[in-house]
Design a protein around this motif. Structure first.
Motif, PDB file in Angstrom:
ATOM      1  N   ALA A 195      85.523  30.027  17.275  1.00  0.00           N
ATOM      2  CA  ALA A 195      85.543  30.030  18.628  1.00  0.00           C
ATOM      3  C   ALA A 195      84.264  29.304  19.207  1.00  0.00           C
ATOM      4  CB  ALA A 195      85.826  31.203  19.251  1.00  0.00           C
ATOM      5  N   LEU A 234      89.579  27.040  20.891  1.00  0.00           N
ATOM      6  CA  LEU A 234      89.542  28.337  21.604  1.00  0.00           C
ATOM      7  C   LEU A 234      88.265  28.735  22.109  1.00  0.00           C
ATOM      8  CD1 LEU A 234      91.632  31.084  22.473  1.00  0.00           C
ATOM      9  CD2 LEU A 234      90.865  31.768  20.132  1.00  0.00           C
ATOM     10  N   HIS A 259      80.386  30.938  14.844  1.00  0.00           N
ATOM     11  CA  HIS A 259      81.228  30.191  16.238  1.00  0.00           C
ATOM     12  C   HIS A 259      80.070  29.402  16.825  1.00  0.00           C
ATOM     13  CE1 HIS A 259      84.364  33.055  15.596  1.00  0.00           C
ATOM     14  NE2 HIS A 259      83.628  34.163  15.323  1.00  0.00           N
TER      15      HIS A 259
END
Length: 266
Positions: free
Chosen positions: A98, A74, A123
């Motif tokens: 992500a 993502l 992330h």
């Protein structure tokens, strides 16, 4: 090119409106793949990166082996924005990592605490250039400047220099690749796009992602638009039900590592 009237009459103001117009016009004018800015370039798939790896590398978020797991990445472009804090709350609640491709001007500059939070919460923090200029239209020195400034800003805030970048509108060529190689940055394109720059309908954004999702996919979204972040919980839940495991882009390539100058695309 004649501008579509719906964009000329767009009532939405600010950064998101400008960004939406620019991307949409490019999409309309390019009849070949928008992923590479209408240019033919050599790309490497995540599975090829894994197969060609000599040694394993540690996971940055959890312990996922995408040689065995059904992985998907993502990614979010063009932030941080006023919507990013809510997005980070959702990702934390869902335990999903992500990859954020951040803009420098008016974004990293405006929301430094969000950049720090992205890194602190596991992330991958990467570059989307400083000012979203189309790199293939710039000189080598201008490309270098567009890439160096966000990398230096991110390193100051997080202590880690980005190893990934996403070229604006996916436009890259041999010159961009050469500069990236010299700067130690790999390029990342995508395989799934919700075209969230054309709609604020969260249900439509969700459905577009689900219709295109495949193993080793890289999902492109933008956390600068109001319809995107509300779509994320449904996207995550539906893909988890299908057996997908969410990873950052470096995890998707592991045990391979991002190689400077290379262009990764499923």
């Amino acid at each position: 090119m004649r501008f579509p009237s719906k964009y000329l009459n767009d009532k939405v103001k600010g950064r998101a409106s400008w960004f939406r117009l620019a991307v949409s016009l490019v999409a309309a004018g390019c009849l070949t793949t928008a992923l590479t800015g209408c240019a033919k370039v050599d790309t490497t798939t995540p599975s090829a990166a894994r197969a060609n790896a000599a040694t394993a590398s540690p996971a940055r978020f959890g312990t996922v082996d995408c040689r065995e797991a059904k992985c998907i990445a993502l990614t979010f472009d063009a932030g941080p924005s006023e919507h990013s804090a809510r997005l980070l709350d959702i990702l934390k609640e869902k335990k999903v990592p992500a990859t954020f491709f951040l803009l420098g001007k008016r974004h990293i500059e405006k929301y430094p605490q969000l950049v720090k939070r992205m890194a602190a919460e596991g992330h991958e923090v990467a570059s989307h250039t400083w000012d979203h200029k189309i790199l293939t239209s710039l000189s080598e020195q201008q490309i270098r400047e567009e890439l160096l400034r966000p990398s230096e800003a991110i390193e100051r805030l997080t202590g880690q220099r980005p190893v990934l970048m996403r070229p604006p509108q996916g436009r890259t060529d041999e010159t961009v690749t050469s500069v990236c190689e010299k700067l130690g940055i790999a390029q990342v394109l995508w395989s799934v796009t919700a075209k969230d720059y054309t709609t604020n309908d969260s249900a439509l954004i969700t459905q577009r992602v689900l219709d295109q999702a495949t193993r080793d996919g890289i999902i492109l979204l933008h956390d600068i638009y109001p319809g995107t972040v509300p779509a994320v919980p449904g996207i995550i839940d539906a893909l988890k039900e299908r057996g997908y495991v969410f990873v950052t882009v470096p995890q998707l390539l592991a045990p391979g590592k991002p190689q400077p100058g290379k262009i990764y695309r499923p």
